[in-house]
Motif scaffolding. Structure first.
Motif, PDB file in Angstrom:
ATOM      1  N   CYS A 119      -7.515   3.682 -12.225  1.00  0.00           N
ATOM      2  CA  CYS A 119      -7.635   3.010 -10.924  1.00  0.00           C
ATOM      3  C   CYS A 119      -6.936   3.821  -9.837  1.00  0.00           C
ATOM      4  O   CYS A 119      -7.399   3.858  -8.690  1.00  0.00           O
ATOM      5  CB  CYS A 119      -7.125   1.577 -10.984  1.00  0.00           C
ATOM      6  SG  CYS A 119      -5.335   1.350 -11.028  1.00  0.00           S
ATOM      7  N   THR A 120      -5.837   4.494 -10.186  1.00  0.00           N
ATOM      8  CA  THR A 120      -5.162   5.346  -9.205  1.00  0.00           C
ATOM      9  C   THR A 120      -6.094   6.451  -8.738  1.00  0.00           C
ATOM     10  O   THR A 120      -6.175   6.762  -7.531  1.00  0.00           O
ATOM     11  CB  THR A 120      -3.878   5.937  -9.810  1.00  0.00           C
ATOM     12  OG1 THR A 120      -2.969   4.866 -10.106  1.00  0.00           O
ATOM     13  CG2 THR A 120      -3.205   6.909  -8.854  1.00  0.00           C
ATOM     14  N   ALA A 121      -6.825   7.055  -9.666  1.00  0.00           N
ATOM     15  CA  ALA A 121      -7.772   8.106  -9.298  1.00  0.00           C
ATOM     16  C   ALA A 121      -8.924   7.546  -8.471  1.00  0.00           C
ATOM     17  O   ALA A 121      -9.372   8.166  -7.491  1.00  0.00           O
ATOM     18  CB  ALA A 121      -8.296   8.792 -10.557  1.00  0.00           C
ATOM     19  N   MET A 122      -9.416   6.376  -8.846  1.00  0.00           N
ATOM     20  CA  MET A 122     -10.518   5.762  -8.098  1.00  0.00           C
ATOM     21  C   MET A 122     -10.116   5.449  -6.662  1.00  0.00           C
ATOM     22  O   MET A 122     -10.874   5.709  -5.713  1.00  0.00           O
ATOM     23  CB  MET A 122     -10.967   4.478  -8.807  1.00  0.00           C
ATOM     24  CG  MET A 122     -11.661   4.713 -10.130  1.00  0.00           C
ATOM     25  SD  MET A 122     -11.873   3.159 -11.033  1.00  0.00           S
ATOM     26  CE  MET A 122     -13.069   3.651 -12.277  1.00  0.00           C
ATOM     27  N   PHE A 123      -8.920   4.893  -6.495  1.00  0.00           N
ATOM     28  CA  PHE A 123      -8.464   4.564  -5.151  1.00  0.00           C
ATOM     29  C   PHE A 123      -8.170   5.822  -4.339  1.00  0.00           C
ATOM     30  O   PHE A 123      -8.440   5.874  -3.136  1.00  0.00           O
ATOM     31  CB  PHE A 123      -7.223   3.672  -5.219  1.00  0.00           C
ATOM     32  CG  PHE A 123      -7.462   2.330  -5.864  1.00  0.00           C
ATOM     33  CD1 PHE A 123      -8.687   1.701  -5.774  1.00  0.00           C
ATOM     34  CD2 PHE A 123      -6.446   1.701  -6.562  1.00  0.00           C
ATOM     35  CE1 PHE A 123      -8.909   0.464  -6.373  1.00  0.00           C
ATOM     36  CE2 PHE A 123      -6.645   0.463  -7.165  1.00  0.00           C
ATOM     37  CZ  PHE A 123      -7.884  -0.155  -7.078  1.00  0.00           C
ATOM     38  N   THR A 124      -7.602   6.827  -4.984  1.00  0.00           N
ATOM     39  CA  THR A 124      -7.344   8.097  -4.292  1.00  0.00           C
ATOM     40  C   THR A 124      -8.649   8.693  -3.788  1.00  0.00           C
ATOM     41  O   THR A 124      -8.755   9.127  -2.630  1.00  0.00           O
ATOM     42  CB  THR A 124      -6.638   9.080  -5.239  1.00  0.00           C
ATOM     43  OG1 THR A 124      -5.372   8.523  -5.636  1.00  0.00           O
ATOM     44  CG2 THR A 124      -6.416  10.431  -4.580  1.00  0.00           C
TER      45      THR A 124
END
Length: 457
Positions: free
Chosen positions: A342-347
């Motif tokens: 999710c961190t990568a998706m939001f980034t």
């Protein structure tokens, strides 16, 4: 006052000032100590991470057809072998997570022009088409659909089976123009557009885990495919359907006071559905919106409403970002672990929004710190760690709190590749000037400034 006393007073004050200055510098805690380096990334560093992830991912499969009992290569394809199977590995799976990786490889090719990434797409889909007839015959002879991850190919049962990897196949076709891809693309379209269960209003749904259930995840399992079918065919009905999925799922799942999506909803619980704000579900939602906003016509009637949803979610996730740069597995619960996918998706979603002009440039540090966090989870060999395992639409916090995480949860690889590609674009964005944070400063941050707003010197 005598000259002597004046001199003594002056010396005392001077000593106090010097001592105060020294103490101000030496008091512990005045210089922030960041859990993840608070640094400005560089293009070469981002590329190095992308190449490391790609190398690892490629290494997971050697693209052989093997006899699973002997582990020897099968070379005679004139008749089916009961024990035939594709050699295992992430890079050889027909799966939705591999679809995200292949879409990211195609995107990195656009951003960098480095053909090593997109070469994986052609290699994989050509391999599928070469051996698919053999495994179809295999299923007929042995009445067996289970041929590894390719079992999904024999009979699509859900959007997971075909939507994401079908979208990547369209993107690959649009570059290499191999017409042999078209029958399989059309089979995916038949399932997504006609065969997949829908509610009476046309919203894509499942009878799992409850009767007539909607999953936020399914936005990514459907919308990118539909949007890319719109590009492939030029038929606006696909953009209309993609927009309808976002807006009608939002009617059940989007919670305005949170500016987030509930993971799922079902007819069973209706208006009183319990709400769980799982990180990756919201990530799938934002990535689906980003793809549709990029591909749909600028004058589409639903564009403004989708853009509003996108912007509101970005505002919410910016506030929910952990001080490390990560986001938590349950977004509103800081005692759940920080999670990679999710961190990568939001980034990716934040950087993409800035680059496309969908959101304000002031969100730049959100993407920057997210990327810095991601890099700490890419191991030396290129494996991506800290990704939550596959997760059903559940109805209790205990389940969500205790989801496993590992390098074998392949949901993290594609988003990390996408995030890196978008960070490269953000680093090269000529419309923006970045005032960088000073190392070891007591009070310094990153300010992203739009050059056109400032008067020329």
């Amino acid at each position: 006052m005598s000259k002597f006393l004046k001199k003594q007073t002056f010396l005392v004050l001077l000593a106090l000032l010097i001592a105060s200055s020294i103490m101000a510098q030496d008091i512990p805690g005045r210089i922030p100590v960041y859990e993840v380096p608070y640094e400005y990334p560089d293009v070469e560093g981002v590329k190095e991470v992308l190449n490391r992830v790609r190398d690892y991912y490629e290494s997971t499969c050697d693209f052989r057809i093997i006899d699973v009992e002997t582990n020897k290569d099968i070379t005679d394809f004139s008749k089916p072998n009961k024990n035939a199977l594709m050699s295992p590995g992430f890079a050889g799976e027909w799966s939705y997570t591999h679809g995200v990786v292949l879409s990211a490889f195609e995107y990195i090719d656009d951003v960098t022009g480095e053909e090593e990434f997109f070469a994986n797409n052609t290699k994989f889909y050509d391999w599928v088409l070469e051996y698919l007839p053999y495994f179809k015959e295999h299923a007929k002879v042995f009445n067996k659909e289970k041929v590894g991850s390719w079992s999904r190919l024999a009979n699509f049962h859900a959007l997971d089976d075909c939507g994401s990897i079908g979208a990547a196949m369209i993107k690959t076709y649009l570059k290499d123009k191999n017409d042999d891809y078209l029958p399989l693309i059309n089979r995916v379209d038949e399932h997504v557009s006609k065969n997949q269960f829908r509610l009476d209003d046309g919203t894509l749904a499942r009878h799992r885990p409850q009767y007539q259930s909607i999953w936020a995840d399914d936005l990514y399992m459907s919308v990118p495919f539909l949007a890319n079918m719109g590009v492939l065919t030029g038929d606006n009905k696909y953009f209309d359907d993609a927009a309808k999925q976002i807006l009608q799922m939002a009617e059940r799942l989007y919670i305005p006071e949170k500016e987030l999506f509930d993971h799922g909803w079902s007819v069973t619980s209706g208006d009183y559905d319990p709400r769980f704000y799982w990180g990756r579900a919201n990530g799938w939602t934002l990535m689906a919106m980003a793809e549709l906003l990029e591909l749909m016509p600028e004058n589409h009637k639903d564009r403004g409403e989708i853009l509003h949803l996108y912007r509101s979610m970005v505002r919410s996730i910016a506030a929910l970002q952990d001080g490390s740069g990560f986001w938590h597995n349950m977004l509103d619960k800081t005692n759940t672990y920080t999670e990679t996918s999710c961190t990568a998706m939001f980034t990716f979603a934040v950087a993409k929004g800035i680059n496309e002009g969908w959101i304000n440039h002031v969100y730049g540090p959100v993407a920057l710190t997210g990327w810095n966090a991601i890099t700490t989870r890419v191991l030396e060999n290129g494996a991506v760690d800290g990704t939550c395992e596959g997760t059903t639409f559940a109805h209790d916090n205990t389940y969500y709190y205790h989801r496993g995480k590992s390098i074998y949860a392949t949901h993290g690889y594609g988003p990390v590749l996408y995030a890196g590609a978008e960070m490269l674009r953000l680093l090269r964005n000529e419309k923006i000037e970045v005032q960088k944070a000073r190392i070891n400063s007591r009070n310094s941050t990153f300010h992203y400034k739009l050059k056109s707003e400032w008067p020329k010197e």
